[in-house]
Scaffold this active site. Sequence first.
Site, PDB file in Angstrom:
ATOM      1  CG  ASN A 151      -9.359   8.246  14.430  1.00  0.00           C
ATOM      2  OD1 ASN A 151      -8.321   8.477  14.749  1.00  0.00           O
ATOM      3  ND2 ASN A 151      -9.853   8.205  13.088  1.00  0.00           N
ATOM      4  CD  GLU A 181      -9.292  12.987  14.267  1.00  0.00           C
ATOM      5  OE1 GLU A 181      -8.379  11.943  14.679  1.00  0.00           O
ATOM      6  OE2 GLU A 181      -9.595  13.192  13.153  1.00  0.00           O
ATOM      7  CB  SER A 207      -2.658   9.656  14.535  1.00  0.00           C
ATOM      8  OG  SER A 207      -3.181  10.756  14.605  1.00  0.00           O
ATOM      9  N   GLY A 233       0.700  -1.387   0.130  1.00  0.00           N
ATOM     10  CA  GLY A 233       0.005   0.010   0.093  1.00  0.00           C
ATOM     11  C   GLY A 233       0.966   1.277   0.083  1.00  0.00           C
ATOM     12  CE  LYS A 284      -5.243   6.678  13.899  1.00  0.00           C
ATOM     13  NZ  LYS A 284      -6.410   6.703  12.910  1.00  0.00           N
ATOM     14  CG  ASN A 308      -8.035   3.809  10.088  1.00  0.00           C
ATOM     15  OD1 ASN A 308      -7.389   4.113  11.075  1.00  0.00           O
ATOM     16  ND2 ASN A 308      -8.127   4.876   9.185  1.00  0.00           N
TER      17      ASN A 308
END
Lengths: 297, 297, 297, 297
Positions: A168, A171, A112, A7, A164, A86
């Site tokens: 988020n 966030e 992140s 990727g 994570k 994710n």
Amino acid sequence: MQLGMIGLGKMGGNMAARLRDKGHEVVGYDAFSEERDVDTLAALVDRLAAPRVVWVMVPAGDPTASTIAELGDLLAEGDLVIEGGNSHYADDRARAEELSAKGIGYVDAGVSGGVWGRSNGYGIMVGGSAEDVERARPVFDSLVPDEGGGFVHAGRVGAGHFVKMVHNGIEYGMMQAFGEGYELMVASGLVDNVPGTFESWREGTVVRSWLLDLLSRALEEDPELSRLRGYAEDSGEGRWTVQAAVDHAVPAPAITASLYARFASRQDDSPAMKVVAALRNQFGGHAVTKAEDSGDA
Amino acid sequence: MQLGMIGLGKMGGNMAARLRDKGHEVVGYDAFSEERDVDTLAALVDRLAAPRVVWVMVPAGDPTASTIAELGDLLAEGDLVIEGGNSHYADDRARAEELSAKGIGYVDAGVSGGVWGRSNGYGIMVGGSAEDVERARPVFDSLVPDEGGGFVHAGRVGAGHFVKMVHNGIEYGMMQAFGEGYELMVASGLVDNVPGTFESWREGTVVRSWLLDLLSRALEEDPELSRLRGYAEDSGEGRWTVQAAVDHAVPAPAITASLYARFASRQDDSPAMKVVAALRNQFGGHAVTKAEDSGDA
Amino acid sequence: MQLGMIGLGKMGGNMAARLRDKGHEVVGYDAFSEERDVDTLAALVDRLAAPRVVWVMVPAGDPTASTIAELGDLLAEGDLVIEGGNSHYADDRARAEELSAKGIGYVDAGVSGGVWGRSNGYGIMVGGSAEDVERARPVFDSLVPDEGGGFVHAGRVGAGHFVKMVHNGIEYGMMQAFGEGYELMVASGLVDNVPGTFESWREGTVVRSWLLDLLSRALEEDPELSRLRGYAEDSGEGRWTVQAAVDHAVPAPAITASLYARFASRQDDSPAMKVVAALRNQFGGHAVTKAEDSGDA
Amino acid sequence: MQLGMIGLGKMGGNMAARLRDKGHEVVGYDAFSEERDVDTLAALVDRLAAPRVVWVMVPAGDPTASTIAELGDLLAEGDLVIEGGNSHYADDRARAEELSAKGIGYVDAGVSGGVWGRSNGYGIMVGGSAEDVERARPVFDSLVPDEGGGFVHAGRVGAGHFVKMVHNGIEYGMMQAFGEGYELMVASGLVDNVPGTFESWREGTVVRSWLLDLLSRALEEDPELSRLRGYAEDSGEGRWTVQAAVDHAVPAPAITASLYARFASRQDDSPAMKVVAALRNQFGGHAVTKAEDSGDA
């Protein structure tokens, strides 16, 4: 150290570049990018010396699932997969078990930092066994900011993506709080200098933060945000955070409000509010014949 | 420049000290502190050379109101009052009008930074006429952080306290988001290193912020927050933010959720939830005779 | 018609009694009740004439799953299972497919009404094929209130439990709204007659409802709800409603708030609010050494 | 008994009609209606025999304030004013004091029921002294439903409008809960018969209520609510409920969510969500140049 990176998009490509800058040997593969060093996943595995370390950084869901399944066939005992996308933490546990049956290690890594990460460094949160995490430590150490910090081994497999996800979720809440504050200042008619207010908050205040820096930057470029629509997608992590909160009976009203505000931002017309309008019309006792609203009672 | 500082508590005292460090002449008065340079408000006014600048930094509400009323009698045309406490923006407008009738200027200043401000500098947001703000500019410039920033003239009288109020509303939302994320990580049973996770987020992540720094510091001192109760007061600004949002028809669900979570944290027993419990008992069809909960239906 | 009823608790037992009152032949079985007509599930199946109709009314989760699995082995082609418990709609689909492979039909039925249902009748919402639903129609017709209404064939398998889940979600929202209104009246110090106010609302107002009738009854028995704690459990349906809302990107803030209020009601101390308290202490710049709260900034 | 009715609109006109049907003598006045019996407020006062009872039923805010001020000049000691509009409870107290100085009594009356009230009767909640309330009791008794109930003397002046305000707040919450449930059923794609589901709930279920009756009626007329927009006004009571909750530190998340959903329904574009979109774009590190959304990080 040597690393396979699968990727090479906005995230994987930048991470590979940062690792190379720091002296690692990165062999890159991407089904859709010319930047790749090898043309197939099999070729990537061939190119790496055993025991291999392969970082998977492809879109969550099917692409990640099929990549890891294929790696399960190609890799050998003693190799290690790092899933940096994710993924949902529950999927990590299932994948780790399958790979473990073949003697392949698994570490889930939440990353992140966005495109700023290449220069600023990334925040990296991982889950897995101490041994597996230790093996990949040189890679993690090169990805985090130069000034140190930015890394945590949060717990067993799944813990990296779980924290994570929570990151988020937080966030979402912070972004929503800034959004609400902005809207209130604009609506008040009292604040002549909204961009300057956010700019001033960057030093000395309690709300100073990277998100505030970004917001100040956005308002410098477009002081009334007139080039944007009030429309926001949500990625899986926000939804998963709320679902995990519900699973664990944790009240998460601010984060949930932030998710729902995004849902609502994408609706042309709210079916729920049609019901409210219909009821208000019914108070009036007349048939619902027009797009109008009669009153409470 | 010369400045009168009324109120020498945690905020006013530190501000006076910072201003003196920067070379200003500060004459301090506090009804309850030995640190004062004069013993009465009248003596303070006498000590200052006209045209005077007086900074009021006493508790919001009655103390501020009575101090400003008294100053209205003591000061003369051409003097300037800076109200630096946590006043409501509507009160600013009323006070400014009264003082204006006597030729006295008025600037409202929201101050952020807490006890850290003495060394780090403060965030200062002011409302008032350009002329009045300009006169006090040397003081503002010395209060903000040395690296610059931290100051905004947000608009006319009231705008300073309005944006400070919004700042605090945003702060409520950010704090709540961190709280929800913390609780979810603890409840999951999946995260072995919650303090380390917050610590790692301080670099490279989207949520990096001063509040995160403080939280990380708190968790270092008390990793399970076992020395604290889950109990939080609210100051006026959070309530005023929600009330202003309602006045202006601005949806503010995340900030409001944060305020309500504080309300709820202070309740031993929730009357609303007694109603829910009572209804659940009624579904069971029996009299409510004990502190028990029978079921939904 | 003839019907097997598995589970003779508060719900199943009352439903069996209502069906017998209406002339149906009900063969009852319950692993834990003396009221049963047969001693084993196998005996129940033997006692019924083929093609059989069996209503499962046991606790959701494992008991329901194992009962239906066992029925899958005992029943024959042409028989019909009605699952009347509080199953998740996704489980219905899996179960229906398994039974369908053996030629056994499946209808999911959401049942509302609590212990009042025996005399008042129940609300029944079903999912399944038109043919299966039609076969069991005489049973549904006897369970609903005598004055008619109370029945809907909502859609394919799963739809019955889905709409029952939504019904309960709405119920959460309504209960919470009454709770908030009650608490506000009590807190205001302005309302001398809170129970009388709810009682008066039972006629002529917009909020008149069965829940209001129950609340008024509860306040008649215990005018200050002093015999209750503000503590409410939640059953699966509330959580599933929020999770379905998140899955479908439907903003559901009022129902979610109601669920979170129940979560919070069961916490002795909120970890999230410990974080808020810790941050407020940090503003003060001193170590967190006591269960105290220093202020916003 | 004899009563002056000021305001002959949808509410006042129907109430006057109901009172006449019950044998009361009503003298009606309305500045804008031909239905009036007298042409001026002064003429109305002249027509009534002392001690007079006058019911004010005009729009809240200025019209009510000026009407009551004018009545203060026209009425005499021993007369009684009933304020039946949607006034804020704090205004009641100020008005009652002014009238009291002239020996004129004051009762505040919250009225629920909408246009259905003329035939079904109204819910009436009043605040005032026992003596004043008693004097007007024959009027209240004729306004409430024939089957009884529907009346409460909630407390001193202001309590009537306060509980009506809370009633409307609860109403907001109930309407929102139905709206959310409706939207979820539609979004699921699983429910073929949404109108039939609501219709079925009218009997036997926990959510049966007058609002459900109205919703079922609305869905019968317009099964997909296609003639309506998802847009809802809010009247003062919803806002006042939230503001009173904040004043009294009462968490009211479900009612507040309902109010905010109405606010949001009226926004073409949400400024708060522009901020969220701007931040998501900033993660991408590029200038904000289009109405597009780049991602979380």
